[in-house]
Design a protein around this motif. Structure first.
Motif, PDB file in Angstrom:
ATOM      1  N   PHE A  55     101.247  85.045  13.017  1.00  0.00           N
ATOM      2  CA  PHE A  55     101.103  85.756  11.753  1.00  0.00           C
ATOM      3  C   PHE A  55     100.265  84.913  10.805  1.00  0.00           C
ATOM      4  O   PHE A  55     100.074  83.712  11.014  1.00  0.00           O
ATOM      5  N   ARG A  56      99.749  85.563   9.747  1.00  0.00           N
ATOM      6  CA  ARG A  56      99.060  84.853   8.673  1.00  0.00           C
ATOM      7  C   ARG A  56      99.105  85.701   7.407  1.00  0.00           C
ATOM      8  O   ARG A  56      99.224  86.928   7.455  1.00  0.00           O
ATOM      9  N   ALA A  57      98.991  85.042   6.276  1.00  0.00           N
ATOM     10  CA  ALA A  57      99.067  85.709   4.982  1.00  0.00           C
ATOM     11  C   ALA A  57      97.750  86.400   4.643  1.00  0.00           C
ATOM     12  O   ALA A  57      96.679  85.965   5.046  1.00  0.00           O
ATOM     13  N   VAL A  58      97.881  87.484   3.867  1.00  0.00           N
ATOM     14  CA  VAL A  58      96.736  88.251   3.378  1.00  0.00           C
ATOM     15  C   VAL A  58      96.940  88.466   1.882  1.00  0.00           C
ATOM     16  O   VAL A  58      98.058  88.741   1.444  1.00  0.00           O
ATOM     17  N   SER A  84     102.510  80.479   5.735  1.00  0.00           N
ATOM     18  CA  SER A  84     101.060  80.645   5.724  1.00  0.00           C
ATOM     19  C   SER A  84     100.648  80.907   4.283  1.00  0.00           C
ATOM     20  O   SER A  84     101.304  81.669   3.570  1.00  0.00           O
ATOM     21  N   PHE A  85      99.577  80.268   3.833  1.00  0.00           N
ATOM     22  CA  PHE A  85      99.094  80.429   2.465  1.00  0.00           C
ATOM     23  C   PHE A  85      97.633  80.865   2.471  1.00  0.00           C
ATOM     24  O   PHE A  85      96.860  80.435   3.329  1.00  0.00           O
ATOM     25  N   ALA A  98     100.075  91.254  -1.771  1.00  0.00           N
ATOM     26  CA  ALA A  98     100.252  90.303  -0.673  1.00  0.00           C
ATOM     27  C   ALA A  98     100.556  91.094   0.574  1.00  0.00           C
ATOM     28  O   ALA A  98     101.054  92.226   0.514  1.00  0.00           O
ATOM     29  N   GLY A  99     100.262  90.523   1.701  1.00  0.00           N
ATOM     30  CA  GLY A  99     100.566  91.187   2.964  1.00  0.00           C
ATOM     31  C   GLY A  99     100.623  90.170   4.086  1.00  0.00           C
ATOM     32  O   GLY A  99     100.511  88.965   3.867  1.00  0.00           O
ATOM     33  N   ILE A 100     100.808  90.692   5.273  1.00  0.00           N
ATOM     34  CA  ILE A 100     100.897  89.843   6.442  1.00  0.00           C
ATOM     35  C   ILE A 100     100.151  90.509   7.585  1.00  0.00           C
ATOM     36  O   ILE A 100     100.205  91.732   7.730  1.00  0.00           O
ATOM     37  N   GLU A 101      99.412  89.722   8.332  1.00  0.00           N
ATOM     38  CA  GLU A 101      98.733  90.197   9.531  1.00  0.00           C
ATOM     39  C   GLU A 101      99.438  89.543  10.709  1.00  0.00           C
ATOM     40  O   GLU A 101      99.728  88.348  10.663  1.00  0.00           O
ATOM     41  N   SER A 102      99.738  90.317  11.742  1.00  0.00           N
ATOM     42  CA  SER A 102     100.428  89.752  12.895  1.00  0.00           C
ATOM     43  C   SER A 102      99.808  90.249  14.186  1.00  0.00           C
ATOM     44  O   SER A 102      99.117  91.266  14.209  1.00  0.00           O
ATOM     45  N   GLN A 103     100.072  89.490  15.234  1.00  0.00           N
ATOM     46  CA  GLN A 103      99.590  89.869  16.561  1.00  0.00           C
ATOM     47  C   GLN A 103     100.594  89.364  17.598  1.00  0.00           C
ATOM     48  O   GLN A 103     101.279  88.382  17.371  1.00  0.00           O
TER      49      GLN A 103
END
Length: 105
Positions: A55-58, A84-85, A98-103
């Motif tokens: 995951f990472r922040a958006v 994650s920042f 704010a959001g989160i991207e995941s895979q």
């Protein structure tokens, strides 16, 4: 002589059993779970505590001229590694989403 219908039935049962055993487990552990995200000052943070994958922040920011700019954290994190920042670029005035991207991983 081999009973083809019986061979097919065993093959189908085996395929279904493997799909449930491996497919179900992979999908449950393959994606990050128990995730949170929020805006912070001029950026965003995201954290995941369970599952697998990455995951990472958006963050979406408002620029001085009113446009919106979206930034994604450059580094992928694994659940349990920490937060994650990501921060708004220069010439922006506010972090608005704010959001989160995941895979899966």
């Amino acid at each position: 002589m081999i009973d083809k219908s019986r061979v097919f039935a065993w093959g189908a049962a085996l395929a279904l059993g493997c799909g449930l055993a491996f497919g179900g487990q992979a999908s449950a552990a393959g994606w990050p779970t128990d995730c949170t995200y929020r805006t912070i000052d001029m950026g965003a943070t995201a954290t995941c505590f369970g599952g697998g994958g990455q995951f990472r922040a958006v963050v979406t920011c408002t620029a001085i001229d009113g446009r919106t700019v979206t930034r994604v954290a450059p580094r992928w994190m694994r659940p349990g590694e920490g937060a994650s920042f990501v921060f708004c670029p220069e010439y922006t005035v506010a972090a608005i989403h704010a959001g989160i991207e995941s895979q899966p991983g």
